[in-house]
Design a protein around this motif. Structure first.
Motif, mmCIF file in Angstrom:
data_model
loop_
_atom_site.group_PDB
_atom_site.id
_atom_site.type_symbol
_atom_site.label_atom_id
_atom_site.label_comp_id
_atom_site.label_asym_id
_atom_site.label_seq_id
_atom_site.Cartn_x
_atom_site.Cartn_y
_atom_site.Cartn_z
ATOM 1 N N GLN A 164 22.923 -51.170 -3.667
ATOM 2 C CA GLN A 164 24.096 -50.549 -3.642
ATOM 3 C C GLN A 164 24.355 -49.642 -2.227
ATOM 4 O OE1 GLN A 164 25.572 -47.190 -4.388
ATOM 5 N NE2 GLN A 164 27.683 -47.959 -4.280
ATOM 6 N N SER A 165 23.512 -48.809 -1.955
ATOM 7 C CA SER A 165 23.526 -47.983 -0.642
ATOM 8 C C SER A 165 22.042 -48.355 0.347
ATOM 9 C CB SER A 165 23.595 -46.783 -0.899
ATOM 10 O OG SER A 165 23.038 -45.704 -0.031
ATOM 11 N N ALA A 166 22.423 -48.222 1.460
ATOM 12 C CA ALA A 166 21.212 -48.274 2.279
ATOM 13 C C ALA A 166 20.247 -47.222 2.319
ATOM 14 C CB ALA A 166 21.567 -48.787 3.814
ATOM 15 N N LYS A 167 20.495 -46.388 1.506
ATOM 16 C CA LYS A 167 19.652 -44.980 1.691
ATOM 17 C C LYS A 167 18.160 -45.446 1.276
ATOM 18 C CE LYS A 167 19.064 -40.385 -0.353
ATOM 19 N NZ LYS A 167 19.702 -39.338 -1.594
ATOM 20 N N GLN A 168 17.938 -46.021 0.294
ATOM 21 C CA GLN A 168 16.383 -46.222 -0.145
ATOM 22 C C GLN A 168 15.812 -47.363 0.859
ATOM 23 O OE1 GLN A 168 14.769 -44.279 -2.068
ATOM 24 N NE2 GLN A 168 16.892 -43.412 -3.313
ATOM 25 N N CYS A 169 16.773 -48.234 1.208
ATOM 26 C CA CYS A 169 16.097 -49.177 2.103
ATOM 27 C C CYS A 169 15.665 -48.371 3.485
ATOM 28 C CB CYS A 169 17.098 -50.381 2.505
ATOM 29 S SG CYS A 169 17.800 -50.895 0.992
ATOM 30 N N ARG A 194 26.746 -51.186 7.678
ATOM 31 C CA ARG A 194 27.214 -50.089 8.629
ATOM 32 C C ARG A 194 26.482 -48.766 8.677
ATOM 33 N NH1 ARG A 194 32.420 -51.413 5.839
ATOM 34 N NH2 ARG A 194 31.929 -49.519 4.691
ATOM 35 N N GLU A 195 25.655 -48.598 7.530
ATOM 36 C CA GLU A 195 24.886 -47.433 7.536
ATOM 37 C C GLU A 195 23.634 -47.804 8.417
ATOM 38 O OE1 GLU A 195 26.091 -46.036 2.958
ATOM 39 O OE2 GLU A 195 24.233 -47.181 3.215
ATOM 40 N N ILE A 196 23.066 -49.089 8.131
ATOM 41 C CA ILE A 196 22.035 -49.613 8.995
ATOM 42 C C ILE A 196 22.234 -49.456 10.425
ATOM 43 C CG2 ILE A 196 20.382 -51.333 9.516
ATOM 44 C CD1 ILE A 196 20.573 -51.999 6.507
ATOM 45 N N SER A 197 23.615 -49.936 10.891
ATOM 46 C CA SER A 197 23.818 -49.747 12.273
ATOM 47 C C SER A 197 23.767 -48.420 13.072
ATOM 48 C CB SER A 197 25.345 -50.646 12.370
ATOM 49 O OG SER A 197 25.708 -50.767 13.986
ATOM 50 N N ARG A 198 24.631 -47.518 11.903
ATOM 51 C CA ARG A 198 24.427 -46.238 12.452
ATOM 52 C C ARG A 198 23.041 -45.701 12.811
ATOM 53 N NH1 ARG A 198 29.076 -45.443 8.867
ATOM 54 N NH2 ARG A 198 27.523 -44.824 7.266
ATOM 55 N N GLU A 199 22.222 -45.875 11.798
ATOM 56 C CA GLU A 199 20.759 -45.305 11.869
ATOM 57 C C GLU A 199 20.123 -46.138 13.294
ATOM 58 O OE1 GLU A 199 17.661 -43.156 11.096
ATOM 59 O OE2 GLU A 199 19.684 -43.050 10.483
ATOM 60 N N ARG A 200 20.506 -47.594 13.328
ATOM 61 C CA ARG A 200 19.969 -48.297 14.415
ATOM 62 C C ARG A 200 20.182 -47.520 15.856
ATOM 63 N NH1 ARG A 200 21.692 -53.039 13.322
ATOM 64 N NH2 ARG A 200 23.536 -52.936 15.034
ATOM 65 N N LYS A 201 21.183 -46.715 15.916
ATOM 66 C CA LYS A 201 21.544 -46.190 17.114
ATOM 67 C C LYS A 201 20.604 -44.885 17.482
ATOM 68 C CE LYS A 201 26.411 -47.359 17.200
ATOM 69 N NZ LYS A 201 28.138 -46.847 17.027
ATOM 70 N N ARG A 202 20.397 -44.215 16.409
ATOM 71 C CA ARG A 202 19.329 -43.361 16.467
ATOM 72 C C ARG A 202 17.829 -43.946 16.705
ATOM 73 N NH1 ARG A 202 15.906 -40.256 13.508
ATOM 74 N NH2 ARG A 202 16.135 -41.533 11.684
ATOM 75 N N ASN A 203 17.533 -44.770 15.878
ATOM 76 C CA ASN A 203 16.101 -45.229 15.929
ATOM 77 C C ASN A 203 16.234 -46.997 15.907
ATOM 78 O OD1 ASN A 203 13.516 -46.095 15.358
ATOM 79 N ND2 ASN A 203 13.451 -45.255 13.294
ATOM 80 N N PRO A 204 16.330 -47.429 16.979
ATOM 81 C CA PRO A 204 16.615 -49.080 17.358
ATOM 82 C C PRO A 204 15.464 -49.660 16.762
ATOM 83 C CG PRO A 204 16.633 -47.739 19.534
ATOM 84 C CD PRO A 204 16.210 -46.744 18.660
#
Length: 473
Positions: A164-169, A194-204
């Motif tokens: 449902q959300s990428a938080k736990q992933c 989208r959530e993973i894409s935003r996090e990837r900018k911080r941690n590729p």
């Protein structure tokens, strides 16, 4: 003389400051009196309204108890209930459990009471499991004298079904678990991307540890299932009104975004992913698309390296809004072979009976626990949960749910019926979703995780004070 008389009249007719103050004082007294009258009327009306609600709920309670006792033949009361309400009965509660492993252990509940674990939460328990796995990987890495990040040798695998959300992933992927996230809802899946894409900018580097599947976990692979999709936490398999707990569409009075739509989604059997590695993640399906050129495939493979073959799953989290019996049916081989070390699943008996279209209460939910116990897993109970609307009228329910000593943890069926019967003991005419919890299953040879202790004080290990929600009486 006339001029003098005129001047005196003007002075006599003028309002002096002293008179103005008197007028203001009288006006203030009138306003305060009016306000007091209105406030008293409001309080009286609310009290009478609360009494009406209370009487309605008492009548509803009597009706439900009468209905329940009419269909129940065995005498007895709910384990641990000190109210001793006449004719309260728990189906099969008098039956003693003869299987040594078919009990729910209270270690986690007791640890929460002692302040060793954070309260209220499967998510907090999940974080502690991830932290334990992180320490295992670090130890393994040091033992191998491998100080660099090794993509294939030092990893553990985590799976979340019903993400449902990428938080736990993201939590697991940041700890360098190979994280497989299964989510059938297209809207939720897109949001996760989208959530993973935003996090990837911080941690590729996080991208290579996350593997997404836009499918529904079920008893069989290759089937097409009806799925109610809004992109919210209540998305589920089938067409059911989960708010009123009955088959059919959501009521028309709900806004369109809550009514959602029923779509078709593909299914996979989780054994096919864990044991046989037959299921490709979403990114590999894109790379293997025939319209993608060789050059683009090479770039995509560098960006999305294929996940290593799953040999063992460190932790599996399941939350499918009542569809858990079918998910576990597709996990039977992995469970029998102890391929999963920690399993955390939502346990919502009323939702399982609704989606499974079963009139025999608790058979499906207890069947899950029996299958885990028979395979040698040790089962741990977690705190009870309800939708916030359950507390709006029955505020005393909050304390009842947090008193885990009331629960008959010695028997799966009795504990399941305890959850079902809370609706009878504490009825709310506008609440039908029932009560649920989470269960943690630990494979043979594995130990219960150690708490991270980030949430308790150093002195006395006291429980962090939790602010309770404001509840009506």
């Amino acid at each position: 003389m006339s001029i003098l008389m005129t001047t005196n009249k003007k002075k006599k007719g003028r309002i002096t400051p002293c008179l103005q103050l008197k007028f203001l004082f009288v006006a203030l007294l009138l306003f305060m009196g009016y306000s007091y009258f209105m406030l008293s009327s409001l309080i009286h009306s609310r009290k009478s309204g609360a009494n009406n609600v209370g009487s309605k709920n008492d009548n509803l309670r009597s009706q439900r108890i009468s209905q329940f006792t009419a269909r129940t033949q065995n005498d007895g009361n709910i384990h641990g209930n000190n109210d001793n309400i006449d004719n309260e009965k728990l189906e099969n509660s008098s039956t003693q459990n003869t299987h040594p492993n078919r009990i729910l252990h209270s270690d986690i509940l007791a640890a929460i009471d002692q302040g060793k674990l954070r309260p209220y939460g499967a998510s907090n328990v999940w974080e502690d499991i991830i932290e334990q796995g992180k320490q295992i990987m670090l130890k393994k890495k040091n033992n191998n004298n491998n100080k660099s990040d090794d993509y294939d040798k030092n990893y553990l695998t985590v799976i979340e079904v019903g993400a449902q959300s990428a938080k736990q992933c993201l939590l697991a992927a940041e700890a360098q678990f190979h994280t497989h996230c299964v989510e059938p809802s297209p809207k939720s899946f897109e949001r996760m991307q989208r959530e993973i894409s935003r996090e990837r900018k911080r941690n590729p580097s996080i991208q290579k540890y996350i593997h997404l599947y836009n499918v529904a976990a079920a008893a069989e692979s290759g089937k097409t299932l009806d799925f109610f999709a809004t992109g919210g936490t209540g998305d589920h398999v089938g067409e059911f009104d989960m708010w009123n707990m009955k088959p059919g569409k959501m009521p028309d009075e709900f806004p369109p975004e809550k009514r959602g739509e029923v779509i078709k989604v593909p299914s996979i059997k989780m054994d096919d992913l864990i044991l046989y590695n037959k299921v490709q993640p979403f990114e590999l399906q894109i790379m293997n698309h025939p319209k993608l050129g060789k050059g683009n495939k090479k770039k995509a493979k560098a960006f999305f390296p294929p996940p290593p073959k799953i040999d063992q799953v460190f932790a599996l989290k399941i939350d499918t809004q009542g569809f858990e019996p079918s998910v576990f049916s597709g996990l039977s081989e992995s469970i029998e072979q102890h391929k999963i070390q920690y399993i955390m699943t939502e346990y919502w008996p009323k939702g399982m009976d609704l989606i499974g279209k079963r009139s025999d209460q608790c058979e499906l939910s207890v069947g899950i626990l029996n299958s885990l116990a028979d395979a040698g897993y040790k089962l741990y109970a977690l705190p009870l949960v309800a939708h916030p609307t359950a507390f709006y009228v029955r505020s005393e329910l909050y304390d009842v749910m947090n008193d885990w000593t009331r629960r008959p943890l010695h028997d799966f069926k009795a504990d399941c019926m305890y959850l079902r019967n809370l609706e009878i003991l504490y009825p709310n005419e506008n609440y039908y979703m029932g009560y649920w919890t989470d269960i943690l299953a630990v494979a043979p040879g594995m130990e219960l995780f150690q708490p991270t202790n980030k949430h308790v004080t150093e002195k006395g290990r006291k429980k962090k004070k939790v602010k309770r929600p404001k509840l009506s009486n």
